[in-house]
Design a protein around this motif. Structure first.
Motif: not given
Length: 46
Positions: A28-29, A31-36
Motif C-alpha cells: 500500500f505504501s 507501490h507508487k514510490f516516490p509519490r506519497g
C-alpha cells in the motif's frame, strides 16, 4: 556530509530496485514510490 549523501543515494537506489523487481506491487505504501512515500521512506531511513 558526503558519506550521508552516499548512504541516502544507496538507500533510494535499493528502494528503486525493489520497486522495479515488483516487490512493492501489493504494498500500500510503496507501490507508487516516490509519490506519497515521504513519511514512510523517512521513517525507514531514520
Amino acid at each position: 556530509m558526503k558519506d550521508i549523501e552516499r548512504l541516502v543515494n544507496q538507500f533510494r537506489d535499493a528502494i528503486n530496485m525493489a520497486k522495479d523487481a515488483g516487490d512493492f506491487d501489493r504494498d500500500f505504501s510503496f507501490h507508487k514510490f516516490p509519490r506519497g512515500c515521504c513519511g514512510d521512506t523517512s521513517d525507514l531511513l531514520a
